[in-house]
Motif scaffolding. Structure first.
Motif, short mmCIF file in Angstrom:
data_model
loop_
_atom_site.label_atom_id
_atom_site.label_comp_id
_atom_site.label_asym_id
_atom_site.label_seq_id
_atom_site.Cartn_x
_atom_site.Cartn_y
_atom_site.Cartn_z
N ILE A 1 0.67 -1.44 0.20
CA ILE A 1 -0.08 0.11 0.05
C ILE A 1 0.79 0.92 0.08
O ILE A 1 0.74 2.11 -0.56
N GLY A 2 1.59 1.36 1.06
CA GLY A 2 2.77 2.24 0.73
C GLY A 2 3.85 2.65 -0.19
O GLY A 2 3.77 3.83 -0.87
N MET A 3 4.15 1.59 -1.29
CA MET A 3 4.53 1.83 -2.35
C MET A 3 3.03 2.62 -3.32
O MET A 3 3.97 3.82 -3.80
N GLU A 4 2.44 1.68 -3.16
CA GLU A 4 1.12 2.30 -4.53
C GLU A 4 0.51 3.93 -3.85
O GLU A 4 1.41 4.56 -5.05
N VAL A 5 1.38 3.94 -2.79
CA VAL A 5 0.88 5.71 -2.44
C VAL A 5 2.14 6.52 -3.28
O VAL A 5 1.62 7.54 -3.65
N LEU A 6 3.11 6.40 -2.98
CA LEU A 6 4.24 7.16 -3.41
C LEU A 6 4.24 6.90 -4.94
O LEU A 6 4.74 8.00 -5.36
N LYS B 1 -0.57 -0.05 14.63
CA LYS B 1 0.25 0.70 14.26
C LYS B 1 -0.69 1.35 12.00
O LYS B 1 0.02 1.78 12.10
N ASP B 2 -1.11 -0.39 11.93
CA ASP B 2 -1.61 0.18 10.77
C ASP B 2 -2.89 1.16 10.62
O ASP B 2 -2.55 2.26 9.74
N ASN B 3 -3.54 1.30 11.94
CA ASN B 3 -4.31 1.82 12.93
C ASN B 3 -3.87 3.47 12.06
O ASN B 3 -4.10 3.98 11.66
N LEU B 4 -2.66 3.37 13.36
CA LEU B 4 -1.92 4.64 13.39
C LEU B 4 -1.21 5.02 11.83
O LEU B 4 -2.08 6.80 11.25
N SER B 5 -1.02 4.88 10.87
CA SER B 5 -1.10 5.00 9.20
C SER B 5 -2.08 5.63 8.67
O SER B 5 -1.68 6.31 7.97
N ASP B 6 -3.11 4.64 8.90
CA ASP B 6 -4.60 5.43 7.89
C ASP B 6 -4.82 6.62 8.74
O ASP B 6 -5.27 7.13 7.82
N ALA B 7 -4.65 7.05 10.04
CA ALA B 7 -5.02 7.94 10.52
C ALA B 7 -4.09 9.47 9.51
O ALA B 7 -4.32 10.23 9.61
N LEU B 8 -2.94 9.44 9.75
CA LEU B 8 -1.74 9.77 8.94
C LEU B 8 -2.44 9.49 7.38
O LEU B 8 -2.07 11.17 6.93
N VAL B 9 -2.71 8.60 6.72
CA VAL B 9 -2.64 8.71 6.15
C VAL B 9 -4.19 10.22 5.45
O VAL B 9 -3.81 10.78 4.42
N SER B 10 -5.42 9.87 6.37
CA SER B 10 -5.92 10.99 6.52
C SER B 10 -6.34 12.05 6.43
O SER B 10 -6.32 13.69 5.94
N ILE B 11 -4.95 12.71 7.70
CA ILE B 11 -4.04 13.68 8.09
C ILE B 11 -3.42 14.72 6.44
O ILE B 11 -3.85 15.49 6.25
N MET C 1 5.57 6.69 5.46
CA MET C 1 5.88 6.75 6.55
C MET C 1 5.10 5.15 6.90
O MET C 1 5.09 4.66 7.50
N ILE C 2 3.92 4.95 5.98
CA ILE C 2 3.13 3.80 6.33
C ILE C 2 4.91 2.79 6.13
O ILE C 2 4.65 1.64 5.95
N CYS C 3 4.56 2.54 4.89
CA CYS C 3 6.47 2.40 4.55
C CYS C 3 7.85 1.69 5.48
O CYS C 3 7.86 0.31 5.90
N LYS C 4 7.55 3.23 6.15
CA LYS C 4 8.29 2.45 7.16
C LYS C 4 7.82 1.68 8.44
O LYS C 4 8.29 1.06 9.14
N THR C 5 6.50 1.92 8.85
CA THR C 5 5.64 1.56 10.08
C THR C 5 6.02 -0.15 9.01
O THR C 5 6.14 -0.65 10.15
N ILE D 1 6.97 -3.63 11.92
CA ILE D 1 6.57 -4.60 11.68
C ILE D 1 7.21 -5.80 11.86
O ILE D 1 7.11 -6.72 11.78
N PHE D 2 7.95 -5.27 10.47
CA PHE D 2 8.54 -7.14 9.37
C PHE D 2 9.45 -7.30 10.66
O PHE D 2 10.30 -8.33 10.85
N SER D 3 10.63 -6.56 10.78
CA SER D 3 11.99 -6.56 11.51
C SER D 3 11.63 -7.46 12.57
O SER D 3 12.02 -8.04 12.83
N GLU D 4 10.26 -6.83 13.84
CA GLU D 4 10.34 -7.04 14.72
C GLU D 4 9.22 -9.21 14.71
O GLU D 4 9.94 -9.32 15.26
N THR D 5 9.22 -8.97 13.70
CA THR D 5 7.89 -10.33 13.62
C THR D 5 9.77 -11.31 12.90
O THR D 5 9.22 -12.20 13.91
N SER D 6 9.90 -10.91 12.48
CA SER D 6 11.03 -11.91 11.04
C SER D 6 11.93 -11.49 13.02
O SER D 6 12.76 -12.87 12.78
N HIS D 7 12.51 -10.98 13.49
CA HIS D 7 13.16 -10.99 14.56
C HIS D 7 12.59 -12.46 15.80
O HIS D 7 13.56 -13.41 16.00
#
Length: 291
Positions: free
Chosen positions: A91-96, A150-160, A187-191, A195-201
């Motif tokens: 989604i983040g790449m698509e927005v970019l 974190k996804d919810n926060l990203s969506d709030a930022l998208v709307s802002i 910001m979406i890509c960063k989030t 998540i990917f880094s933490e989960t894969s760890h």
């Protein structure tokens, strides 16, 4: 917040919010002639898939262990977080891409103010959902719900970002819309990457070394422990599995050694809420000093 509330409640809340907001944004975006708001609505439609993936992972993680899964299905929660991270990155790449394309081919046409009000309302709703799910994630120690928050926060930022772009267009700053989209996409890509880094760890049995050292120091203070030879930990869903090797007086019998292990298990459960601690007991070896 009800202490008995499960992570599934947060996933269902996200799905309900995304369905309602996506319908509103798509309709208002069409009426108010706002391409940014329509894109935001499509973004929420894709978020329904993310929330559904997390919900499925939470459901699977609660299945009891079977002959193929002797440790249970808890790691399904981590897998659902990975799926969420991949979808968010897409989604983040698509927005970019859309943002860069719009900068090159932007149209000098301002949407109606209704679009800005709708985007602002959507941001407030998603901030509320984010706050709820973040508290729920901390209460239940659910990694999947942390990813959802974190996804919810990203969506709030998208709307802002959408609102900023629409307001900028009202003042003939037509490039505000795509620029805001690019910033939000980053910001979406960063989030998603976090998540990917933490989960894969966690999926590769990674664990914080500093926390392990704290466990080791506390276990070493337990009466009867001569030395803590090794401490290892891993995550199964939201539960910590601890493996400890201790050395005790070689003259102790099995009963006394077992009592020391019981004290360690009780301490870890009481102080750190670790329900499963595997303890291996070895005789302490006396090394004579060299003359």
């Amino acid at each position: 917040m009800n202490k008995n509330m499960t992570p599934e409640a947060g996933a269902w809340l996200s799905i309900g919010a995304y369905i309602g907001l996506s319908v509103i944004k798509l309709i208002v975006g069409y009426i108010a002639n706002s391409q940014a708001l329509r894109a935001d609505g499509l973004n929420n439609l894709s978020d329904i898939v993310v929330s559904a993936a997390i919900l499925i992972g939470l459901k699977i993680s609660k299945k009891p262990r079977d002959h193929n899964h002797p440790y249970g299905h808890s790691r399904a929660e981590h897998i659902s977080s990975l799926v969420a991270a991949f979808l968010m990155m897409f989604i983040g790449m698509e927005v970019l891409i859309e943002g860069f394309y719009s900068i090159v081919h932007f149209k000098k046409e301002a949407p109606e103010w209704l679009a800005a009000w709708t985007g602002g309302f959507s941001a407030l709703v998603m901030l509320g959902v984010y706050a709820f799910n973040r508290r729920l994630a901390k209460q239940t120690k659910s990694q999947a719900m942390e990813a959802a928050a974190k996804d919810n926060l990203s969506d709030a930022l998208v709307s802002i970002g959408t609102v900023i772009g629409i307001i900028g267009a009202q003042f003939q700053l037509f490039w505000f819309d795509p620029l805001a989209a690019i910033i939000v996409g980053i910001m979406i890509c960063k989030t998603a990457w976090e998540i990917f880094s933490e989960t894969s760890h966690m999926l590769t049995d990674g664990f914080d070394e500093h926390i392990l050292n704290e466990y080791k120091k506390e276990i070493a203070l337990v009466q009867g422990v001569k030395k803590v030879a090794d401490v290892k930990a891993r995550m199964l869903g939201n539960e910590i599995i601890l493996d400890v090797t201790i050395q005790v007086d070689p003259q102790l019998n099995v009963v006394k050694s077992h009592e020391i292990a019981d004290r360690i298990e009780a301490m870890m459960k009481e102080q750190h809420n670790i329900q499963t601690t595997h303890i291996h007991v070895e005789p302490a070896v006396h090394v004579p000093k060299r003359s």
